[in-house]
Design a protein around this motif. Structure first.
Motif, mmCIF file in Angstrom:
data_model
loop_
_atom_site.group_PDB
_atom_site.id
_atom_site.type_symbol
_atom_site.label_atom_id
_atom_site.label_comp_id
_atom_site.label_asym_id
_atom_site.label_seq_id
_atom_site.Cartn_x
_atom_site.Cartn_y
_atom_site.Cartn_z
ATOM 1 N N SER A 36 27.164 39.056 42.121
ATOM 2 C CA SER A 36 25.707 38.972 42.135
ATOM 3 C C SER A 36 25.140 39.043 40.714
ATOM 4 C CB SER A 36 25.129 40.092 42.994
ATOM 5 O OG SER A 36 23.727 40.054 42.985
ATOM 6 N N ALA A 37 25.693 39.936 39.904
ATOM 7 C CA ALA A 37 25.245 40.054 38.514
ATOM 8 C C ALA A 37 25.553 38.775 37.734
ATOM 9 C CB ALA A 37 25.901 41.265 37.847
ATOM 10 N N ALA A 38 26.720 38.209 37.985
ATOM 11 C CA ALA A 38 27.088 36.959 37.316
ATOM 12 C C ALA A 38 26.138 35.848 37.700
ATOM 13 C CB ALA A 38 28.536 36.591 37.645
ATOM 14 N N GLN A 39 25.807 35.773 38.983
ATOM 15 C CA GLN A 39 24.888 34.740 39.453
ATOM 16 C C GLN A 39 23.509 34.919 38.811
ATOM 17 O OE1 GLN A 39 25.661 32.093 41.291
ATOM 18 N NE2 GLN A 39 23.588 31.342 41.014
ATOM 19 N N ALA A 40 23.036 36.154 38.720
ATOM 20 C CA ALA A 40 21.739 36.420 38.096
ATOM 21 C C ALA A 40 21.763 36.009 36.616
ATOM 22 C CB ALA A 40 21.375 37.893 38.238
ATOM 23 N N TYR A 41 22.882 36.295 35.938
ATOM 24 C CA TYR A 41 23.018 35.924 34.536
ATOM 25 C C TYR A 41 22.946 34.403 34.373
ATOM 26 C CZ TYR A 41 25.053 34.857 30.041
ATOM 27 O OH TYR A 41 25.269 34.326 28.797
ATOM 28 N N VAL A 42 23.676 33.695 35.213
ATOM 29 C CA VAL A 42 23.698 32.231 35.143
ATOM 30 C C VAL A 42 22.292 31.665 35.375
ATOM 31 C CG1 VAL A 42 24.557 30.155 36.302
ATOM 32 C CG2 VAL A 42 26.125 32.006 35.741
ATOM 33 N N GLU A 43 21.602 32.189 36.366
ATOM 34 C CA GLU A 43 20.247 31.713 36.644
ATOM 35 C C GLU A 43 19.324 31.970 35.446
ATOM 36 O OE1 GLU A 43 19.150 33.589 40.326
ATOM 37 O OE2 GLU A 43 20.645 32.434 41.452
ATOM 38 N N ARG A 44 19.468 33.130 34.818
ATOM 39 C CA ARG A 44 18.640 33.468 33.648
ATOM 40 C C ARG A 44 18.971 32.549 32.478
ATOM 41 N NH1 ARG A 44 14.067 34.837 31.520
ATOM 42 N NH2 ARG A 44 14.200 36.289 29.800
ATOM 43 N N ALA A 45 20.255 32.298 32.234
ATOM 44 C CA ALA A 45 20.665 31.420 31.139
ATOM 45 C C ALA A 45 20.102 30.014 31.337
ATOM 46 C CB ALA A 45 22.186 31.388 31.027
ATOM 47 N N ARG A 46 20.122 29.547 32.573
ATOM 48 C CA ARG A 46 19.577 28.206 32.857
ATOM 49 C C ARG A 46 18.072 28.174 32.640
ATOM 50 N NH1 ARG A 46 21.869 24.899 37.711
ATOM 51 N NH2 ARG A 46 20.593 23.434 36.589
ATOM 52 N N ARG A 47 17.364 29.242 33.076
ATOM 53 C CA ARG A 47 15.914 29.299 32.857
ATOM 54 C C ARG A 47 15.584 29.292 31.372
ATOM 55 N NH1 ARG A 47 15.922 33.004 37.082
ATOM 56 N NH2 ARG A 47 15.761 34.731 35.649
ATOM 57 N N LEU A 48 16.470 29.882 30.567
ATOM 58 C CA LEU A 48 16.261 29.905 29.117
ATOM 59 C C LEU A 48 16.643 28.582 28.462
ATOM 60 C CD1 LEU A 48 17.631 33.478 28.355
ATOM 61 C CD2 LEU A 48 15.246 32.716 28.212
ATOM 62 N N GLY A 49 17.178 27.679 29.261
ATOM 63 C CA GLY A 49 17.538 26.369 28.740
ATOM 64 C C GLY A 49 18.843 26.339 27.967
ATOM 65 N N GLN A 50 19.686 27.333 28.185
ATOM 66 C CA GLN A 50 20.945 27.406 27.457
ATOM 67 C C GLN A 50 22.030 26.571 28.139
ATOM 68 O OE1 GLN A 50 21.332 29.086 24.403
ATOM 69 N NE2 GLN A 50 19.123 28.915 24.734
ATOM 70 N N PRO A 51 22.821 25.833 27.353
ATOM 71 C CA PRO A 51 23.919 25.071 27.953
ATOM 72 C C PRO A 51 25.037 26.010 28.412
ATOM 73 C CG PRO A 51 23.976 24.853 25.572
ATOM 74 C CD PRO A 51 22.716 25.619 25.920
ATOM 75 N N GLN A 52 25.894 25.495 29.266
ATOM 76 C CA GLN A 52 26.988 26.296 29.821
ATOM 77 C C GLN A 52 27.851 26.915 28.722
ATOM 78 O OE1 GLN A 52 29.364 24.180 32.680
ATOM 79 N NE2 GLN A 52 30.938 25.743 32.721
ATOM 80 N N ALA A 53 28.141 26.144 27.665
ATOM 81 C CA ALA A 53 28.993 26.649 26.586
ATOM 82 C C ALA A 53 28.374 27.874 25.910
ATOM 83 C CB ALA A 53 29.259 25.548 25.561
ATOM 84 N N ALA A 54 27.069 27.845 25.683
ATOM 85 C CA ALA A 54 26.389 28.978 25.044
ATOM 86 C C ALA A 54 26.390 30.197 25.964
ATOM 87 C CB ALA A 54 24.963 28.596 24.664
ATOM 88 N N ALA A 55 26.159 29.978 27.250
ATOM 89 C CA ALA A 55 26.163 31.092 28.202
ATOM 90 C C ALA A 55 27.543 31.726 28.281
ATOM 91 C CB ALA A 55 25.719 30.604 29.582
ATOM 92 N N LEU A 56 28.582 30.896 28.316
ATOM 93 C CA LEU A 56 29.950 31.407 28.380
ATOM 94 C C LEU A 56 30.327 32.140 27.096
ATOM 95 C CD1 LEU A 56 32.454 31.612 30.102
ATOM 96 C CD2 LEU A 56 33.157 29.376 29.258
ATOM 97 N N SER A 57 29.908 31.625 25.975
ATOM 98 C CA SER A 57 30.179 32.270 24.692
ATOM 99 C C SER A 57 29.546 33.661 24.630
ATOM 100 C CB SER A 57 29.650 31.397 23.553
ATOM 101 O OG SER A 57 29.880 32.015 22.312
ATOM 102 N N ALA A 58 28.323 33.772 25.123
ATOM 103 C CA ALA A 58 27.640 35.072 25.137
ATOM 104 C C ALA A 58 28.390 36.070 26.015
ATOM 105 C CB ALA A 58 26.196 34.906 25.617
ATOM 106 N N VAL A 59 28.917 35.607 27.141
ATOM 107 C CA VAL A 59 29.685 36.492 28.025
ATOM 108 C C VAL A 59 30.965 36.944 27.334
ATOM 109 C CG1 VAL A 59 31.024 36.584 30.171
ATOM 110 C CG2 VAL A 59 28.729 35.616 30.173
ATOM 111 N N ARG A 60 31.654 36.001 26.706
ATOM 112 C CA ARG A 60 32.901 36.364 26.001
ATOM 113 C C ARG A 60 32.630 37.400 24.914
ATOM 114 N NH1 ARG A 60 34.541 30.399 26.092
ATOM 115 N NH2 ARG A 60 35.985 30.331 27.844
ATOM 116 N N ASP A 61 31.559 37.209 24.154
ATOM 117 C CA ASP A 61 31.207 38.170 23.095
ATOM 118 C C ASP A 61 30.926 39.556 23.693
ATOM 119 O OD1 ASP A 61 31.482 36.160 21.219
ATOM 120 O OD2 ASP A 61 29.307 35.812 21.016
ATOM 121 N N ALA A 62 30.193 39.592 24.798
ATOM 122 C CA ALA A 62 29.875 40.867 25.450
ATOM 123 C C ALA A 62 31.142 41.540 25.982
ATOM 124 C CB ALA A 62 28.860 40.654 26.571
ATOM 125 N N LEU A 63 32.045 40.751 26.539
ATOM 126 C CA LEU A 63 33.304 41.314 27.046
ATOM 127 C C LEU A 63 34.154 41.890 25.906
ATOM 128 C CD1 LEU A 63 34.258 38.652 29.730
ATOM 129 C CD2 LEU A 63 33.722 41.061 30.149
#
Length: 122
Positions: free
Chosen positions: A89-116
């Motif tokens: 559920s948290a992952a889905q919320a993150y993805v929805e937020r990243a899309r609303r911000l207009g971020q491409p998939q690569a940028a969203a994934l990069s942010a997750v990797r950095d956080a991990l």
């Protein structure tokens, strides 16, 4: 998502829809968080009555296969433990937020990797 309704089949059309969606979620063809078509949209594409698809969706929701989030749509539900469901559920919320911000998939994934890396020290 690919569904086929067989008129000759002894199973009712709603049961065919239910069984096919259930199988596709079990096999991973429909991943957790996947947004399903609207009842009307799926009914039109399959040539079925909206009530038939609605009945299948209700059965799938009762089985815990899908979840309806009000006006936000219907999604494949997370299976497994409460922690896994919350994580999905948290992952889905993150993805929805990243899309609303207009971020491409690569940028969203990069942010997750950095956080991990920051949290787990890798």
């Amino acid at each position: 998502m690919t569904l086929q309704i067989h008129i000759d089949d002894s199973a009712a059309p709603y049961e065919q829809v239910r069984a096919q969606i259930s199988e596709q979620t079990r096999s991973g063809a429909l991943p957790v968080g996947y947004r399903l078509p609207t009842v009307r949209g799926l009914a039109e594409s399959l040539g079925l009555a909206a009530n038939t698809v609605a009945k299948a969706y209700r059965a799938l929701e009762a089985d815990g296969v899908i979840e309806t989030r009000g006006r936000n749509g219907t999604y494949v539900a997370a299976a497994g433990s409460a922690a896994e469901r919350e994580l999905a559920s948290a992952a889905q919320a993150y993805v929805e937020r990243a899309r609303r911000l207009g971020q491409p998939q690569a940028a969203a994934l990069s942010a997750v990797r950095d956080a991990l890396r920051a949290a787990y020290g890798d």
